[in-house]
Write an enzyme that holds these catalytic residues in place. Structure first.
Site, PDB file in Angstrom:
ATOM      1  N   TYR A   1      -2.258  -0.877  10.574  1.00  0.00           N
ATOM      2  CA  TYR A   1      -1.851  -1.466   8.680  1.00  0.00           C
ATOM      3  C   TYR A   1      -0.721  -0.734   8.284  1.00  0.00           C
ATOM      4  CZ  TYR A   1      -4.236  -0.714   4.025  1.00  0.00           C
ATOM      5  OH  TYR A   1      -4.129  -1.254   2.640  1.00  0.00           O
TER       6      TYR A   1
ATOM      7  N   SER B   1       0.588  -0.964   0.131  1.00  0.00           N
ATOM      8  CA  SER B   1       0.186   0.167  -0.154  1.00  0.00           C
ATOM      9  C   SER B   1       0.658   1.784  -0.384  1.00  0.00           C
ATOM     10  CB  SER B   1      -0.651  -0.484   0.980  1.00  0.00           C
ATOM     11  OG  SER B   1      -1.279   1.167   1.703  1.00  0.00           O
TER      12      SER B   1
HETATM   13  P1  NDP Z   1     -11.839  -5.822  -0.142  1.00  0.00           P
HETATM   14  O1  NDP Z   1     -12.088  -5.184   1.276  1.00  0.00           O
HETATM   15  O2  NDP Z   1     -12.815  -4.540  -1.331  1.00  0.00           O
HETATM   16  O3  NDP Z   1     -11.910  -7.815  -0.397  1.00  0.00           O
HETATM   17  C1  NDP Z   1     -10.986  -7.995   0.453  1.00  0.00           C
HETATM   18  C2  NDP Z   1     -10.416  -9.826   0.408  1.00  0.00           C
HETATM   19  O4  NDP Z   1      -9.642 -10.550   1.326  1.00  0.00           O
HETATM   20  C3  NDP Z   1     -12.330 -10.312   0.173  1.00  0.00           C
HETATM   21  O5  NDP Z   1     -12.265 -10.943  -0.896  1.00  0.00           O
HETATM   22  C4  NDP Z   1     -12.012 -10.547   1.717  1.00  0.00           C
HETATM   23  O6  NDP Z   1     -12.612 -12.150   1.674  1.00  0.00           O
HETATM   24  C5  NDP Z   1     -10.761 -10.782   1.786  1.00  0.00           C
HETATM   25  N1  NDP Z   1     -10.379 -11.481   3.190  1.00  0.00           N
HETATM   26  C6  NDP Z   1      -9.994 -10.816   4.358  1.00  0.00           C
HETATM   27  N2  NDP Z   1      -9.742 -11.101   5.583  1.00  0.00           N
HETATM   28  C7  NDP Z   1      -9.355 -12.620   4.887  1.00  0.00           C
HETATM   29  C8  NDP Z   1      -9.367 -13.637   5.694  1.00  0.00           C
HETATM   30  N3  NDP Z   1      -8.936 -13.207   7.649  1.00  0.00           N
HETATM   31  N4  NDP Z   1      -8.797 -14.748   5.382  1.00  0.00           N
HETATM   32  C9  NDP Z   1      -9.788 -14.952   4.519  1.00  0.00           C
HETATM   33  N5  NDP Z   1      -9.948 -13.941   3.228  1.00  0.00           N
HETATM   34  C10 NDP Z   1      -9.775 -12.492   3.824  1.00  0.00           C
HETATM   35  O7  NDP Z   1     -10.624  -5.105   0.378  1.00  0.00           O
HETATM   36  P2  NDP Z   1      -9.497  -4.401  -1.295  1.00  0.00           P
HETATM   37  O8  NDP Z   1      -9.824  -5.100  -3.113  1.00  0.00           O
HETATM   38  O9  NDP Z   1      -9.278  -2.865  -0.956  1.00  0.00           O
HETATM   39  O10 NDP Z   1      -7.617  -4.536  -0.663  1.00  0.00           O
HETATM   40  C11 NDP Z   1      -7.219  -6.137  -1.095  1.00  0.00           C
HETATM   41  C12 NDP Z   1      -5.774  -5.466  -0.121  1.00  0.00           C
HETATM   42  O11 NDP Z   1      -5.162  -4.080  -1.269  1.00  0.00           O
HETATM   43  C13 NDP Z   1      -5.640  -5.705   0.956  1.00  0.00           C
HETATM   44  O12 NDP Z   1      -4.031  -5.885   0.974  1.00  0.00           O
HETATM   45  C14 NDP Z   1      -5.304  -3.740   1.012  1.00  0.00           C
HETATM   46  O13 NDP Z   1      -4.839  -3.371   2.183  1.00  0.00           O
HETATM   47  C15 NDP Z   1      -4.924  -3.100  -0.666  1.00  0.00           C
HETATM   48  N6  NDP Z   1      -5.329  -2.034  -0.583  1.00  0.00           N
HETATM   49  C16 NDP Z   1      -6.455  -1.344  -0.710  1.00  0.00           C
HETATM   50  C17 NDP Z   1      -6.308  -0.325  -1.301  1.00  0.00           C
HETATM   51  C18 NDP Z   1      -7.544   0.145  -1.642  1.00  0.00           C
HETATM   52  O14 NDP Z   1      -7.960   1.346  -1.355  1.00  0.00           O
HETATM   53  N7  NDP Z   1      -9.101  -0.107  -1.435  1.00  0.00           N
HETATM   54  C19 NDP Z   1      -5.354   0.575  -0.815  1.00  0.00           C
HETATM   55  C20 NDP Z   1      -4.149   0.169  -0.650  1.00  0.00           C
HETATM   56  C21 NDP Z   1      -3.804  -1.368  -0.630  1.00  0.00           C
HETATM   57  P3  NDP Z   1     -14.204 -12.525   2.422  1.00  0.00           P
HETATM   58  O15 NDP Z   1     -15.069 -11.312   1.444  1.00  0.00           O
HETATM   59  O16 NDP Z   1     -14.815 -13.779   1.800  1.00  0.00           O
HETATM   60  O17 NDP Z   1     -13.525 -12.060   4.130  1.00  0.00           O
END
Ligand code: NDP
Length: 257
Positions: free
Chosen positions: A161, A148
């Site tokens: 985070y 990130s």
């Molecule tokens: P979302 O919240 O849209 O999606 C998160 C995903 O991770 C879901 O598929 C969820 O599955 C899964 N997940 C979360 N916790 C667990 C767990 N304990 N075990 C298994 N699966 C898990 O996130 P984003 O798409 O926004 O983010 C994706 C990545 O990008 C993350 O690492 C985030 O930190 C990073 N990021 C995002 C930014 C943004 O602006 N959105 C900016 C910078 C980095 P389920 O629904 O089944 O829980």
């Protein structure tokens, strides 16, 4: 450079947290480049629904679904063993599953600190360690850890985070230090502010929204599609001599003050 070096045909990719958001977009992008996919989430119903949607475009033989909690070492071992048995050992791993928790540092409960560190940092070690084994045996592999802008910059209310994503940057280097010699390229993609479910409340917050747009040289939020090209590049032969790097996909945010 060979014009086919971005081609992922014959490759199998696991994208964690690909049931929605950035992970789902990267999974579709890898599939468009020719890869077979393992779609993953914690919620099995949601992961299977996302896999079915992808299979409608690319065929059921090229899309699998698995569900396990990335924070639980036993579930990770079992989930990875299950997916290897069903689909084979992935050539590409994108460690993408993650979460955010916003609260001032003085009010941050230890349980919440631990939950964020386990999800956003420790899980990359657990899954990376499991999947590096068959990659090392094969002498090739691609691991992409999702960081990130907080891999580089802090901001109030997101201390856990920030610590986790800073750790992702150095874990990426540590993995490269040990695994690059085995033909595995480990790198990190570090997105800026991307409009997903995770950030919907921030997009809806007028003050935060105008801060993001003003602070980003590209003057906009990123879209999940902005991550696809870089992910395909790092998953493909085109990046075979790129090791241990963090590449910011942030519209220039980390380049300016
Ligand atoms: P979302 O919240 O849209 O999606 C998160 C995903 O991770 C879901 O598929 C969820 O599955 C899964 N997940 C979360 N916790 C667990 C767990 N304990 N075990 C298994 N699966 C898990 O996130 P984003 O798409 O926004 O983010 C994706 C990545 O990008 C993350 O690492 C985030 O930190 C990073 N990021 C995002 C930014 C943004 O602006 N959105 C900016 C910078 C980095 P389920 O629904 O089944 O829980």
């Amino acid at each position: 450079m060979s014009p086919t070096s971005f081609d992922l045909q014959g490759k199998l990719a696991l994208v964690t947290g690909s049931s929605r958001g950035i992970g789902a977009a990267m999974a579709r992008g890898l599939a468009e480049a020719g890869a077979s996919l393992v779609i993953h989430g914690r919620d099995r119903v949601r992961a299977e629904a996302a896999a079915a949607e992808l299979a409608a475009s690319f065929g059921t033989d090229r899309v699998h679904a698995v569900a396990f909690d990335v924070t639980d070492p036993a579930e990770v071992s079992q989930g990875v063993a299950e997916l290897i048995e069903r689909a084979g050992a992935p050539d590409i791993l994108i460690n993408n599953a993650g979460l955010q928790h916003r609260v001032p540092l003085l009010d941050l409960e230890y349980a919440d600190w631990e939950r964020v560190i386990k999800t956003d940092l420790s899980s990359l070690f657990l899954i990376g360690r499991e999947l590096a084994k068959p990659m090392i045996a094969r002498g090739s592999g691609k691991i992409i850890n999702i960081g990130s802008v907080q891999s580089e910059l802090a901001r109030p209310t997101i201390a856990a985070y920030t610590a986790a994503k800073g750790g992702v940057r150095n874990l990426t280097k540590a993995m490269a230090a040990e695994w690059a010699r085995h033909g595995i390229q480990v790198n990190s993609l570090a997105p800026g502010y991307i409009h997903t479910e995770m950030t919907q409340n921030l997009v809806d917050d007028e003050a935060f929204n105008s801060w993001v747009v003003g602070r980003t040289p590209a003057a906009r939020w990123g879209t999940v599609q902005d991550l696809v090209g870089p992910a395909v590049w790092l998953a493909s032969e085109a990046s075979n001599f790129v090791n241990g790097q963090t590449i910011f996909i942030d519209g220039g945010m980390t380049a300016v003050v």
